[in-house]
Design a protein around this motif. Sequence first.
Motif, PDB file in Angstrom:
ATOM      1  N   ALA A  51       0.851  -1.288  -0.048  1.00 23.10           N
ATOM      2  CA  ALA A  51      -0.117  -0.083  -0.160  1.00 23.10           C
ATOM      3  C   ALA A  51       0.869   1.286   0.074  1.00 23.10           C
ATOM      4  CB  ALA A  51      -0.943   0.184   1.286  1.00 23.10           C
ATOM      5  N   GLU A  55       1.036   4.064  -3.170  1.00 14.69           N
ATOM      6  CA  GLU A  55       1.019   5.406  -2.553  1.00 14.69           C
ATOM      7  C   GLU A  55       2.043   6.263  -3.247  1.00 14.69           C
ATOM      8  OE1 GLU A  55      -0.175   8.298   0.887  1.00 14.69           O
ATOM      9  OE2 GLU A  55       1.412   7.015   0.946  1.00 14.69           O
ATOM     10  N   THR A  60      -4.068   6.726  -5.419  1.00 13.48           N
ATOM     11  CA  THR A  60      -5.369   7.030  -4.297  1.00 13.48           C
ATOM     12  C   THR A  60      -6.190   5.955  -4.215  1.00 13.48           C
ATOM     13  OG1 THR A  60      -6.129   8.298  -5.868  1.00 13.48           O
ATOM     14  CG2 THR A  60      -4.325   9.627  -4.898  1.00 13.48           C
ATOM     15  N   ASP A  61      -7.183   6.556  -3.097  1.00 17.27           N
ATOM     16  CA  ASP A  61      -8.299   5.776  -2.770  1.00 17.27           C
ATOM     17  C   ASP A  61      -9.144   5.886  -4.096  1.00 17.27           C
ATOM     18  OD1 ASP A  61      -7.129   4.860  -0.677  1.00 17.27           O
ATOM     19  OD2 ASP A  61      -8.339   6.308   0.643  1.00 17.27           O
ATOM     20  N   ASP A  71     -10.306   0.992  -1.445  1.00 14.74           N
ATOM     21  CA  ASP A  71      -9.446   1.914  -1.176  1.00 14.74           C
ATOM     22  C   ASP A  71      -7.779   1.339  -1.529  1.00 14.74           C
ATOM     23  OD1 ASP A  71      -8.677   0.156   1.128  1.00 14.74           O
ATOM     24  OD2 ASP A  71     -10.363   1.259   2.146  1.00 14.74           O
ATOM     25  N   VAL A  72      -6.694   1.949  -1.321  1.00 16.34           N
ATOM     26  CA  VAL A  72      -5.525   1.363  -1.660  1.00 16.34           C
ATOM     27  C   VAL A  72      -5.150   0.145  -0.885  1.00 16.34           C
ATOM     28  CG1 VAL A  72      -2.926   1.829  -1.870  1.00 16.34           C
ATOM     29  CG2 VAL A  72      -4.793   3.475  -2.608  1.00 16.34           C
ATOM     30  N   LEU A 249      -6.181   5.562   2.854  1.00 14.27           N
ATOM     31  CA  LEU A 249      -5.150   6.597   3.073  1.00 14.27           C
ATOM     32  C   LEU A 249      -5.598   7.951   3.673  1.00 14.27           C
ATOM     33  CD1 LEU A 249      -3.552   6.060  -0.608  1.00 14.27           C
ATOM     34  CD2 LEU A 249      -2.737   5.101   1.440  1.00 14.27           C
ATOM     35  N   GLU A 250      -6.890   8.206   3.315  1.00 15.50           N
ATOM     36  CA  GLU A 250      -7.487   9.337   4.075  1.00 15.50           C
ATOM     37  C   GLU A 250      -7.531   9.140   5.395  1.00 15.50           C
ATOM     38  OE1 GLU A 250     -10.838  10.486   1.963  1.00 15.50           O
ATOM     39  OE2 GLU A 250      -9.776  11.002   0.038  1.00 15.50           O
ATOM     40  N   ARG A 380       1.726  10.741   4.833  1.00 16.32           N
ATOM     41  CA  ARG A 380       1.488   9.641   3.936  1.00 16.32           C
ATOM     42  C   ARG A 380       1.906   8.363   4.369  1.00 16.32           C
ATOM     43  NH1 ARG A 380       4.497  11.946  -1.653  1.00 16.32           N
ATOM     44  NH2 ARG A 380       3.684   9.714  -2.230  1.00 16.32           N
ATOM     45  N   SER A 382       3.231   5.908   2.899  1.00 17.83           N
ATOM     46  CA  SER A 382       4.785   5.766   2.307  1.00 17.83           C
ATOM     47  C   SER A 382       5.620   6.303   3.047  1.00 17.83           C
ATOM     48  CB  SER A 382       4.798   6.107   0.822  1.00 17.83           C
ATOM     49  OG  SER A 382       4.424   7.383   0.602  1.00 17.83           O
TER      50      SER A 382
END
Length: 391
Positions: A51, A55, A60-61, A71-72, A249-250, A380, A382
């Motif tokens: 994931a 990213e 993105t999602d 989502d991712v 991610l959000e 993020r 990542s």
Amino acid sequence: MSGLDELDRRDAAARSAAASTPRRGAVDPVKALMHRHRELCERAVDPLEIAAGLEAHGMTDRTAARFRHRDVFALAEEMYARVSRDADTSQPTPPAAPRVHAGWVVLTLLPGALCAAALAAVHLTHGRSRLLAAAAGALAVALALHAALRRGPLSRTGTDRPGPRPGAASGRTTPWTLWLVAYSLLGNGLLDNALAGGPDTLPTGTADGPWPLTAAPVLALALACAPAAWAAHLLTARARRKLAASRGLEDFATAVRPLLLGVFALFLGALAVLLTLSGSALGQPAAHAEALALGALLFLARLLTTHGFTYAPAVVLTAAATVEAVALATVFAARLPGLGFLATPVEALVTTWGADSVPTLTCAAAALALLVHATRKLTRASAHAPPEPAR
């Protein structure tokens, strides 16, 4: 006709079933994505690493919805499951938080201890011996700080993550960092002296000389290396826990943003306490505003560099150091015939708010720019994925 109608109905039903059945192979979007990121999928030890890698490559999602996933994170779980099923790897485990080692604890305490010893040696010596003590102390502190930044939470060991390698960035930022720290030590005294027509002599290493030395902020910044390391460790440990618990991610960014701001505030609080103690011990003004602005700038720059984002810190540190250098240069350039107007902005600023207003405003603006950048980059997934083990 009834037989033909029956055949038509069967043919339509067969086409509908074929259309509703997900097809693998070249038209399977997830398989195509796995082929595109084959190395990432093969080396991943858990779905979180996939994931984070996706990213980092811009997924993105919303993009994941095109691959029929919410989502991712969900997309990464399927990609990891397919690789794991083929390679018969173990089940995923949440990323472990980095452990505290006695080695890096000692290294982060060393710059402050050596800086205090160097200042004591400068205070107890005179003449040429004082100059030698100052030079030896500066070298010792620089070496200790270099060692502290290469180990522990303030170092970047995951050089296989996306982004520039840290070595080149360190080479670009080191001269400007040294300039900013040196200016906090000698710059205000030089600026005041230059506006008065000096300097006529070299600095004597004391706070009451014609070119005064302000050592309290430098001592506090050296001592703050330890709380900076602990704050970075806290951010990494808590962010990885939230990474394991997040489902998007959000969601992860929303959870990490207050953590980042809290860690930043925690470091500034520790630095403020160290400034008060250093000023009391040395009998000098603590210069809270200037030192806090500089400390915030250096902490955010190191935090971004630690997580692989090296370009913005290099640009911002260079810009801040350049502004301070230009402020000094304009004062001296104004002594040339016809160029007296060059010193007017700096002279007006110093007359209104004092000589420390130049580094305070410069470092505060630079720190604010990095803080805004950090709230985008360090939230993020990542940025907090565990580094790949050395092979």
